[in-house]
Design a protein around this motif. Structure first.
Motif, PDB file in Angstrom:
ATOM      1  N   MET A   1       0.853  -1.184   0.000  1.00 13.82           N
ATOM      2  CA  MET A   1       0.000   0.000   0.000  1.00 13.82           C
ATOM      3  C   MET A   1       0.893   1.240   0.000  1.00 13.82           C
ATOM      4  O   MET A   1       1.995   1.229   0.553  1.00 13.82           O
ATOM      5  N   HIS A   2       0.416   2.299  -0.617  1.00 17.21           N
ATOM      6  CA  HIS A   2       1.159   3.561  -0.621  1.00 17.21           C
ATOM      7  C   HIS A   2       1.000   4.229   0.740  1.00 17.21           C
ATOM      8  O   HIS A   2      -0.125   4.349   1.245  1.00 17.21           O
ATOM      9  N   PRO A   3       2.099   4.659   1.373  1.00 17.61           N
ATOM     10  CA  PRO A   3       1.984   5.237   2.721  1.00 17.61           C
ATOM     11  C   PRO A   3       1.213   6.555   2.770  1.00 17.61           C
ATOM     12  O   PRO A   3       0.738   6.942   3.833  1.00 17.61           O
ATOM     13  N   GLN A   4       1.083   7.234   1.643  1.00 15.82           N
ATOM     14  CA  GLN A   4       0.299   8.490   1.609  1.00 15.82           C
ATOM     15  C   GLN A   4      -0.939   8.358   0.727  1.00 15.82           C
ATOM     16  O   GLN A   4      -1.343   9.315   0.069  1.00 15.82           O
ATOM     17  N   ASP A   5      -1.556   7.190   0.717  1.00 14.91           N
ATOM     18  CA  ASP A   5      -2.714   7.023  -0.164  1.00 14.91           C
ATOM     19  C   ASP A   5      -4.022   7.500   0.463  1.00 14.91           C
ATOM     20  O   ASP A   5      -5.059   7.541  -0.203  1.00 14.91           O
ATOM     21  N   GLY A   6      -3.995   7.852   1.742  1.00 13.61           N
ATOM     22  CA  GLY A   6      -5.194   8.378   2.377  1.00 13.61           C
ATOM     23  C   GLY A   6      -6.209   7.327   2.770  1.00 13.61           C
ATOM     24  O   GLY A   6      -7.284   7.672   3.260  1.00 13.61           O
ATOM     25  N   ARG A   7      -5.900   6.048   2.572  1.00 10.10           N
ATOM     26  CA  ARG A   7      -6.843   5.001   2.983  1.00 10.10           C
ATOM     27  C   ARG A   7      -6.714   4.777   4.489  1.00 10.10           C
ATOM     28  O   ARG A   7      -5.656   4.987   5.083  1.00 10.10           O
ATOM     29  N   VAL A   8      -7.788   4.302   5.058  1.00 11.78           N
ATOM     30  CA  VAL A   8      -7.857   4.297   6.521  1.00 11.78           C
ATOM     31  C   VAL A   8      -6.804   3.386   7.158  1.00 11.78           C
ATOM     32  O   VAL A   8      -6.165   3.771   8.149  1.00 11.78           O
ATOM     33  N   VAL A   9      -6.576   2.192   6.615  1.00 13.29           N
ATOM     34  CA  VAL A   9      -5.615   1.277   7.237  1.00 13.29           C
ATOM     35  C   VAL A   9      -4.203   1.847   7.165  1.00 13.29           C
ATOM     36  O   VAL A   9      -3.481   1.892   8.168  1.00 13.29           O
ATOM     37  N   SER A  10      -3.783   2.290   5.991  1.00 11.72           N
ATOM     38  CA  SER A  10      -2.433   2.847   5.858  1.00 11.72           C
ATOM     39  C   SER A  10      -2.290   4.125   6.677  1.00 11.72           C
ATOM     40  O   SER A  10      -1.254   4.344   7.327  1.00 11.72           O
ATOM     41  N   ASN A  11      -3.320   4.974   6.675  1.00  8.62           N
ATOM     42  CA  ASN A  11      -3.285   6.196   7.493  1.00  8.62           C
ATOM     43  C   ASN A  11      -3.059   5.874   8.961  1.00  8.62           C
ATOM     44  O   ASN A  11      -2.170   6.418   9.618  1.00  8.62           O
ATOM     45  N   PHE A  12      -3.906   5.003   9.487  1.00  7.32           N
ATOM     46  CA  PHE A  12      -3.852   4.686  10.913  1.00  7.32           C
ATOM     47  C   PHE A  12      -2.510   4.052  11.299  1.00  7.32           C
ATOM     48  O   PHE A  12      -1.934   4.383  12.334  1.00  7.32           O
ATOM     49  N   ILE A  13      -2.019   3.140  10.472  1.00 10.35           N
ATOM     50  CA  ILE A  13      -0.761   2.454  10.799  1.00 10.35           C
ATOM     51  C   ILE A  13       0.408   3.436  10.788  1.00 10.35           C
ATOM     52  O   ILE A  13       1.229   3.456  11.721  1.00 10.35           O
ATOM     53  N   VAL A  14       0.509   4.253   9.743  1.00 12.94           N
ATOM     54  CA  VAL A  14       1.609   5.213   9.652  1.00 12.94           C
ATOM     55  C   VAL A  14       1.544   6.205  10.814  1.00 12.94           C
ATOM     56  O   VAL A  14       2.562   6.520  11.446  1.00 12.94           O
ATOM     57  N   GLN A  15       0.333   6.695  11.122  1.00 10.89           N
ATOM     58  CA  GLN A  15       0.191   7.633  12.240  1.00 10.89           C
ATOM     59  C   GLN A  15       0.583   6.977  13.568  1.00 10.89           C
ATOM     60  O   GLN A  15       1.277   7.591  14.389  1.00 10.89           O
ATOM     61  N   ALA A  16       0.165   5.732  13.758  1.00 13.98           N
ATOM     62  CA  ALA A  16       0.488   5.040  15.009  1.00 13.98           C
ATOM     63  C   ALA A  16       1.984   4.795  15.142  1.00 13.98           C
ATOM     64  O   ALA A  16       2.570   4.986  16.213  1.00 13.98           O
ATOM     65  N   LEU A  17       2.634   4.384  14.051  1.00 13.58           N
ATOM     66  CA  LEU A  17       4.068   4.116  14.098  1.00 13.58           C
ATOM     67  C   LEU A  17       4.872   5.394  14.347  1.00 13.58           C
ATOM     68  O   LEU A  17       5.942   5.347  14.958  1.00 13.58           O
ATOM     69  N   LYS A  18       4.352   6.525  13.883  1.00 18.58           N
ATOM     70  CA  LYS A  18       5.035   7.796  14.106  1.00 18.58           C
ATOM     71  C   LYS A  18       4.666   8.427  15.442  1.00 18.58           C
ATOM     72  O   LYS A  18       5.268   9.434  15.836  1.00 18.58           O
ATOM     73  N   GLY A  19       3.637   7.866  16.117  1.00 20.33           N
ATOM     74  CA  GLY A  19       3.172   8.458  17.365  1.00 20.33           C
ATOM     75  C   GLY A  19       2.288   9.672  17.161  1.00 20.33           C
ATOM     76  O   GLY A  19       2.019  10.431  18.110  1.00 20.33           O
TER      77      GLY A  19
END
Length: 326
Positions: free
Chosen positions: A180-198
């Motif tokens: 998945m593209h990390p900046q694709d705006g989809r909910v799963v990728s959004n939530f995971i990237v945000q969580a990993l970055k805090g």
């Protein structure tokens, strides 16, 4: 003799997984992509395969190749990407379908269209069955994708009736996984990237709206089963996981799985965002003998590992750039 298969959008999230699956099934694969949203890193592991070929091409223009099957996956699929150039999104769906159907007609080969659950719009029928005609705002900001895919389905079945073409249409529900593209705006990728970055987990609306999430391996299995079904198929088939979850529940689960200290942050709901989405997969079970096997927690762990490695590599690359410029 190996079957030669064309995959448009082959460097995208779903396309790259499909290319890998087809290679494992001893097919020759022609991956076609214009790299608008597809990424070369998705297909890098496949580049050394003798049976794998990549062609940079925009499907809004005709394509003249010789193949035995066509999977038409070309089209931006996330709101951020398809709303960036809505006219081009509609052209990719409609003109791309016309060109791929024309190719299939010339070659007399089977063609599968990757349609979407977005054809149901903001549904007033739940779960969604294939005979539900949907409730779509045809002039809203999501219409370039929703109506583009609806028109594509119309074209596929008109070619079936008028030219007796062997067509298959899969209505794909929310799918997630590696690539998945990390900046694709989809909910799963959004939530995971945000969580990993805090960072705060951004939830639109109250978080009570629901989605159903299918792991990519299960989805690709459904697509290949549909393509390989030996007899004719009447109408589209839903392919997705019927397990339903609210956005708030998903955010809390991802925070738990990542061990993040992120908090939930609520923002206004975008226009025409569906309140609920869940597939009825009775036809897929009956015709394809298919049902998802990967649990949400198992699939999320694999996806989190992918994004964790991706972010680690990005941070290392940023350090190298900083050192080089000092």
């Amino acid at each position: 003799m190996k079957k030669r298969v064309l995959v448009t959008g082959g460097a995208g999230f779903l396309g790259s997984h499909l290319c890998a699956r087809l290679l494992n099934q001893e097919c020759e694969v022609l991956c076609v992509d214009n790299f608008f949203t597809g990424m070369r890193r998705n297909i890098e592991p496949l580049l050394g395969e003798p049976a794998f070929e990549v062609m940079r091409h925009d499907v809004t223009f005709p394509l003249y190749v010789e193949v035995d099957e066509i999977y038409n996956l070309a089209c931006p699929a996330s709101p951020i990407h398809y709303q960036r150039d809505p006219i081009q999104t509609t052209k990719t769906s409609v003109l791309g379908a016309i060109n791929m159907l024309g190719l299939a007609k010339r070659l007399r080969v089977r063609i599968l269209q990757a349609s979407t659950s977005e054809v149901y719009g903001d549904p007033d029928v739940h779960p969604q069955t294939e005979n539900y005609c949907g409730m779509v705002n045809m002039i809203g900001p999501r219409a370039c994708y929703d109506e583009g895919k609806r028109c594509t389905e119309t074209l596929f079945y008109d070619y079936r009736r008028q030219h007796r073409l062997d067509v298959r249409v899969a209505r794909i529900f929310n799918t997630y996984g590696p690539n998945m593209h990390p900046q694709d705006g989809r909910v799963v990728s959004n939530f995971i990237v945000q969580a990993l970055k805090g960072d705060p987990i951004t939830i639109f609306g109250s978080g009570t709206q629901t989605r159903s999430f299918c792991y990519v391996d299960d989805l690709i299995d459904g697509l290949t089963r549909l393509m390989n079904l030996p007899h004719d198929v009447e109408g589209p088939i839903n392919v997705g996981n019927p397990a339903e979850m609210s956005m708030r529940e998903l955010g809390e689960l991802i925070i738990s799985l990542t061990g993040s200290h992120s908090r939930l942050e609520f923002r206004p709901l975008p226009q025409d965002d569906p309140r609920q989405r869940r597939p009825d997969i009775s036809r897929a079970r009956q015709l394809l003998h298919w049902t998802p096997k990967v649990s949400l927690e198992e699939g999320l762990k694999k996806t989190i590992s992918y994004f964790d490695a991706l972010l680690a590599n990005s941070r290392e690359a940023e350090k190298l750039v900083w050192r080089f410029t000092q």
